[in-house]
Scaffold this motif. Sequence first.
Motif, PDB file in Angstrom:
ATOM      1  N   THR A 160      -3.931 -14.974  -8.670  1.00 56.70           N
ATOM      2  CA  THR A 160      -4.679 -13.939  -7.952  1.00 56.70           C
ATOM      3  C   THR A 160      -3.771 -12.868  -7.364  1.00 56.70           C
ATOM      4  N   ARG A 161      -2.510 -13.231  -7.066  1.00 52.37           N
ATOM      5  CA  ARG A 161      -1.598 -12.211  -6.534  1.00 52.37           C
ATOM      6  C   ARG A 161      -1.349 -11.129  -7.578  1.00 52.37           C
ATOM      7  N   GLN A 162      -1.151 -11.546  -8.816  1.00 52.82           N
ATOM      8  CA  GLN A 162      -0.958 -10.570  -9.887  1.00 52.82           C
ATOM      9  C   GLN A 162      -2.197  -9.719 -10.100  1.00 52.82           C
ATOM     10  N   ARG A 195      -4.519  -9.010  -7.872  1.00 54.14           N
ATOM     11  CA  ARG A 195      -4.668  -8.076  -6.753  1.00 54.14           C
ATOM     12  C   ARG A 195      -3.727  -6.886  -6.914  1.00 54.14           C
ATOM     13  N   THR A 196      -2.532  -7.150  -7.421  1.00 48.86           N
ATOM     14  CA  THR A 196      -1.578  -6.061  -7.657  1.00 48.86           C
ATOM     15  C   THR A 196      -2.090  -5.132  -8.746  1.00 48.86           C
ATOM     16  N   LEU A 197      -2.646  -5.699  -9.811  1.00 51.04           N
ATOM     17  CA  LEU A 197      -3.210  -4.878 -10.891  1.00 51.04           C
ATOM     18  C   LEU A 197      -4.319  -3.975 -10.348  1.00 51.04           C
ATOM     19  N   VAL A 198      -5.202  -4.537  -9.528  1.00 53.30           N
ATOM     20  CA  VAL A 198      -6.287  -3.753  -8.940  1.00 53.30           C
ATOM     21  C   VAL A 198      -5.714  -2.651  -8.050  1.00 53.30           C
ATOM     22  N   ALA A 199      -4.676  -2.964  -7.294  1.00 57.53           N
ATOM     23  CA  ALA A 199      -4.063  -1.968  -6.408  1.00 57.53           C
ATOM     24  C   ALA A 199      -3.461  -0.814  -7.213  1.00 57.53           C
ATOM     25  N   ILE A 200      -2.851  -1.133  -8.342  1.00 61.66           N
ATOM     26  CA  ILE A 200      -2.284  -0.077  -9.198  1.00 61.66           C
ATOM     27  C   ILE A 200      -3.397   0.838  -9.697  1.00 61.66           C
ATOM     28  N   ALA A 201      -4.511   0.234 -10.131  1.00 60.11           N
ATOM     29  CA  ALA A 201      -5.635   1.035 -10.629  1.00 60.11           C
ATOM     30  C   ALA A 201      -6.216   1.914  -9.527  1.00 60.11           C
ATOM     31  N   GLU A 202      -6.285   1.385  -8.309  1.00 61.87           N
ATOM     32  CA  GLU A 202      -6.891   2.126  -7.207  1.00 61.87           C
ATOM     33  C   GLU A 202      -5.974   3.197  -6.636  1.00 61.87           C
ATOM     34  N   THR A 225      -0.145   4.581  -8.700  1.00 60.52           N
ATOM     35  CA  THR A 225       1.264   4.382  -9.029  1.00 60.52           C
ATOM     36  C   THR A 225       1.715   3.013  -8.549  1.00 60.52           C
ATOM     37  N   PHE A 226       2.800   2.516  -9.147  1.00 59.26           N
ATOM     38  CA  PHE A 226       3.364   1.243  -8.719  1.00 59.26           C
ATOM     39  C   PHE A 226       3.836   1.318  -7.267  1.00 59.26           C
ATOM     40  N   ALA A 227       4.388   2.469  -6.878  1.00 60.78           N
ATOM     41  CA  ALA A 227       4.942   2.607  -5.532  1.00 60.78           C
ATOM     42  C   ALA A 227       3.836   2.535  -4.477  1.00 60.78           C
ATOM     43  N   ARG A 228       2.747   3.274  -4.706  1.00 64.26           N
ATOM     44  CA  ARG A 228       1.652   3.243  -3.731  1.00 64.26           C
ATOM     45  C   ARG A 228       0.965   1.881  -3.728  1.00 64.26           C
ATOM     46  N   ALA A 229       0.857   1.252  -4.908  1.00 61.81           N
ATOM     47  CA  ALA A 229       0.287  -0.092  -4.979  1.00 61.81           C
ATOM     48  C   ALA A 229       1.157  -1.082  -4.207  1.00 61.81           C
ATOM     49  N   ALA A 230       2.476  -0.908  -4.283  1.00 61.30           N
ATOM     50  CA  ALA A 230       3.394  -1.803  -3.569  1.00 61.30           C
ATOM     51  C   ALA A 230       3.126  -1.767  -2.067  1.00 61.30           C
ATOM     52  N   ASP A 231       2.904  -0.573  -1.529  1.00 63.42           N
ATOM     53  CA  ASP A 231       2.577  -0.465  -0.106  1.00 63.42           C
ATOM     54  C   ASP A 231       1.277  -1.181   0.221  1.00 63.42           C
ATOM     55  N   ALA A 232       0.296  -1.075  -0.683  1.00 58.17           N
ATOM     56  CA  ALA A 232      -1.024  -1.662  -0.423  1.00 58.17           C
ATOM     57  C   ALA A 232      -0.986  -3.184  -0.414  1.00 58.17           C
ATOM     58  N   VAL A 233      -0.123  -3.779  -1.244  1.00 56.58           N
ATOM     59  CA  VAL A 233      -0.079  -5.246  -1.334  1.00 56.58           C
ATOM     60  C   VAL A 233       1.158  -5.826  -0.642  1.00 56.58           C
ATOM     61  N   TYR A 234       1.882  -4.960   0.095  1.00 54.72           N
ATOM     62  CA  TYR A 234       3.027  -5.395   0.904  1.00 54.72           C
ATOM     63  C   TYR A 234       4.136  -6.015   0.048  1.00 54.72           C
ATOM     64  N   LEU A 235       4.449  -5.340  -1.053  1.00 55.66           N
ATOM     65  CA  LEU A 235       5.560  -5.731  -1.920  1.00 55.66           C
ATOM     66  C   LEU A 235       6.470  -4.525  -2.123  1.00 55.66           C
ATOM     67  N   THR A 236       7.631  -4.766  -2.716  1.00 56.24           N
ATOM     68  CA  THR A 236       8.483  -3.657  -3.121  1.00 56.24           C
ATOM     69  C   THR A 236       8.038  -3.177  -4.493  1.00 56.24           C
ATOM     70  N   PRO A 237       8.323  -1.917  -4.853  1.00 58.27           N
ATOM     71  CA  PRO A 237       7.965  -1.438  -6.197  1.00 58.27           C
ATOM     72  C   PRO A 237       8.556  -2.307  -7.306  1.00 58.27           C
ATOM     73  N   SER A 238       9.765  -2.807  -7.094  1.00 56.97           N
ATOM     74  CA  SER A 238      10.371  -3.654  -8.133  1.00 56.97           C
ATOM     75  C   SER A 238       9.617  -4.970  -8.277  1.00 56.97           C
ATOM     76  N   GLN A 263       7.854  -6.403 -11.609  1.00 56.82           N
ATOM     77  CA  GLN A 263       8.120  -7.754 -12.120  1.00 56.82           C
ATOM     78  C   GLN A 263       6.831  -8.533 -12.322  1.00 56.82           C
ATOM     79  N   GLN A 264       5.889  -8.404 -11.399  1.00 54.08           N
ATOM     80  CA  GLN A 264       4.603  -9.091 -11.542  1.00 54.08           C
ATOM     81  C   GLN A 264       3.880  -8.627 -12.805  1.00 54.08           C
ATOM     82  N   MET A 265       3.885  -7.317 -13.043  1.00 52.72           N
ATOM     83  CA  MET A 265       3.168  -6.791 -14.210  1.00 52.72           C
ATOM     84  C   MET A 265       3.857  -7.186 -15.511  1.00 52.72           C
TER      85      MET A 265
END
Length: 301
Positions: free
Chosen positions: A3-5, A7-14, A17-30, A34-36
């Motif tokens: 589910t973490r992956q 949620r990250t996929l959904v965040a990227i779609a919403e 960008t990977f960078a903005r999605a990283a902020d939304a799911v509290y991860l680093t862009p890298s 890596q998850q994707m």
Amino acid sequence: MDTRQLRTLVAIAEHGTFARAADAVYLTPSAVSQQMHALETELSVALFNRETRPPTLNTHGLQLLETAHSILHMVEDTKSALLGQRKTGTLSIGSVRTSTIGLLPRAIVALRNNYPGLRINLRVGLSSSLIADVQAGRLDMAIVAEQLGIPQNLVWRPFIREPLVVIAPPGTPDMSARDMLETLPVVRFRSNVPLAHLIDMELARMGIVTNETAEIDTISAIVECVAAGLGATIVPNIAVREYSEKFLIRPFGEPQVFRQVGIVQRVSSAKMDLLEEIHDQLAVLANDFGVPRTSVEHLPT
């Protein structure tokens, strides 16, 4: 796949960008990257068009995105049910642009007042896309008019059965509905929705030919045009119930035609008690035309 992956996929779609999605799911862009990559390796397909900047979801990615929405919705419902917290979390509601949508904000406010921990999201769209989103789990419920084509794994419950009426501008001499439609200019409700088809079929059955002066696709705008004197029209009763003394109003149809609007939802949901409560609120707000919740109704397919 976890589910973490998803949620990250959904965040990227919403977020785009990977960078903005990283902020939304509290991860680093890298970490997002890596998850994707791990998800693509597990599924043995590419999920992104990486020749674009920023990368965008390809056909496989969009297909997985739909599945992700459904899975995450199911996980949230299951957690809430197991913890006995069905009145927390998020309730996602869709609605067509119907004259009854004026009832919905009041029902939502009442529900929010009863359950302060509940988040309610509302989206307005076309009935076909809303029904598909309920089926896929992206929406918990949708308000749509009675129509053909409800999938077998969904149910439809009407909360209002209201008559259609012919209305004419203030000061119009007393006359029948037929005379109003045949002698006055008519503002036509023009839209590819069940209500418009219902009106057109009854006009044809009655053999009434109208002198159309305008075509408009929203009921509220039509009512304003009639109030300004542009012509007569046919609308659901609820659209003019606060203006009963302002217009000349006559029943439409021989016998009078009624239309129903109801809630589409999945057959089973951990949020069933909330869906039933909002149905009850809408039925009460519909006053004399409210349909009590008695039994699940399937529309014909």
